[in-house]
Design an enzyme around this catalytic site. Structure first.
Site, PDB file in Angstrom:
ATOM      1  N   HIS A 132       0.844  -1.201   0.000  1.00  0.00           N
ATOM      2  CA  HIS A 132       0.000   0.000   0.000  1.00  0.00           C
ATOM      3  C   HIS A 132       0.878   1.250   0.000  1.00  0.00           C
ATOM      4  CE1 HIS A 132      -3.353   2.654   1.463  1.00  0.00           C
ATOM      5  NE2 HIS A 132      -2.335   3.268   2.045  1.00  0.00           N
ATOM      6  N   GLU A 133       1.872   1.278   0.881  1.00  0.00           N
ATOM      7  CA  GLU A 133       2.717   2.464   0.989  1.00  0.00           C
ATOM      8  C   GLU A 133       3.566   2.658  -0.266  1.00  0.00           C
ATOM      9  OE1 GLU A 133       2.139   4.570   3.149  1.00  0.00           O
ATOM     10  OE2 GLU A 133       0.905   3.331   4.464  1.00  0.00           O
ATOM     11  N   HIS A 136       1.607   4.282  -2.931  1.00  0.00           N
ATOM     12  CA  HIS A 136       1.597   5.741  -2.794  1.00  0.00           C
ATOM     13  C   HIS A 136       2.830   6.336  -3.465  1.00  0.00           C
ATOM     14  CE1 HIS A 136      -1.901   6.424  -0.410  1.00  0.00           C
ATOM     15  NE2 HIS A 136      -1.473   5.800   0.671  1.00  0.00           N
ATOM     16  N   GLU A 203      -6.348   7.019  -0.832  1.00  0.00           N
ATOM     17  CA  GLU A 203      -6.295   5.790  -0.046  1.00  0.00           C
ATOM     18  C   GLU A 203      -6.922   4.621  -0.791  1.00  0.00           C
ATOM     19  OE1 GLU A 203      -4.648   5.145   2.722  1.00  0.00           O
ATOM     20  OE2 GLU A 203      -3.933   7.212   2.660  1.00  0.00           O
TER      21      GLU A 203
END
Length: 287
Positions: A132-133, A136, A203
């Protein structure tokens, strides 16, 4: 110019306008001019230095492969899988599980995790969070969130400064005290709303891309369930700040119990995020 670069420019402009309104209302033309130059300086500083400042604010310490070989190796493998440069790896000494990414570009990125998240999550769940990070990072939206955090903090402090110390207008009609008080209240609120609108959309995108990167969206969904539980049943991270809450994978203030905090949360509802990830897993036919 891609969409995230456009968002970053728009964010800088909107935050600068808010700061100029504060200066113009309290100090007239002089105040407006001062805040214009201050906003330009802060935008430049945010672009080049806000990532290191956010890491310092959060208490994150950069580590080497020898200090945390499993964590470092996992991030390295995921970065290679997504064709990303190796980011800095940082650890926050805190029991609450959480994580965030920061940096102005994939070449200048950092991923920070708490000691709590390494203790609470399984290897697969941690892979989901780190995916997930890194999503980003790949989507280049960490610069937008970092600048949003920085500028929201500055606007809040500027509003508080003018509230307590006031100002003198060089306009003939002087300052309307009611309008001044309203601006001191509404300016930080406007900054938070802008920050919230940008953060919520990013998100969902990072969840989807992160679920695909780790190979099973259920890994991230399971991780979010655990993180949400700990966040809502423990005190916030010691070094966390409301202005930087949008950067974490789960809002560290989720468990404050304050309705206003939830209303203006920078994150979408965690249950909705989990439901989307479960559906993505079904579409990918993984368990």
């Amino acid at each position: 110019m891609n969409m995230n670069n456009i968002k970053t420019v728009m964010l800088m402009v909107l935050m600068a306008v808010i700061m100029m309104l504060i200066g113009g209302l309290v100090g007239g033309r002089t105040g407006l001019t001062v805040m214009l130059f201050f906003a330009l300086a802060m935008n430049a500083f945010s672009y080049w230095c806000s990532d290191s400042l956010v890491l310092k604010w959060s208490g994150a310490q950069e580590i080497t492969r020898d200090e945390a070989p499993q964590l470092y190796g996992l991030i390295e493998n995921l970065a290679q899988r997504d064709n990303l440069p190796m980011p800095k790896v940082c650890i926050i000494d805190a029991d609450e599980p959480n994580a965030f990414a920061t940096g102005r570009s994939p070449e200048h990125a950092a991923v920070a995790v708490t000691t709590g998240i390494m203790r609470v999550l399984t290897y697969d769940e941690l892979a989901g969070v780190l995916s997930h990070e890194l999503s980003h990072v790949k989507n280049r939206d960490i610069l937008t969130s970092t600048i949003a955090s920085m500028m929201a903090t500055v606007i809040s402090y500027a509003a508080q400064f003018f509230m307590f110390f006031g100002g003198s207008s060089d306009d003939d009609e002087g300052v309307n005290p009611i309008a001044a008080v309203l601006m001191m209240i509404l300016a930080p609120l406007a900054a938070s709303i802008i920050q919230m609108a940008i953060s919520r959309s990013r998100e969902y995108e990072a969840d989807k891309d992160g679920g695909a990167l780790c190979g099973n969206p259920n890994y991230l969904a399971d991780a979010l369930e655990k993180i949400e539980y700990y966040v809502t049943h423990s005190a916030p991270l010691p070094e966390a700040r409301p202005a930087t809450a949008n950067m974490y994978i789960v809002n560290p203030f989720e468990g404050t119990g304050k309705a206003i905090m939830k209303l203006f949360s920078t994150h979408p509802d965690t249950a909705d995020r989990i439901a989307r990830l479960r559906e993505q897993a079904r579409e990918m036919r993984v368990r």
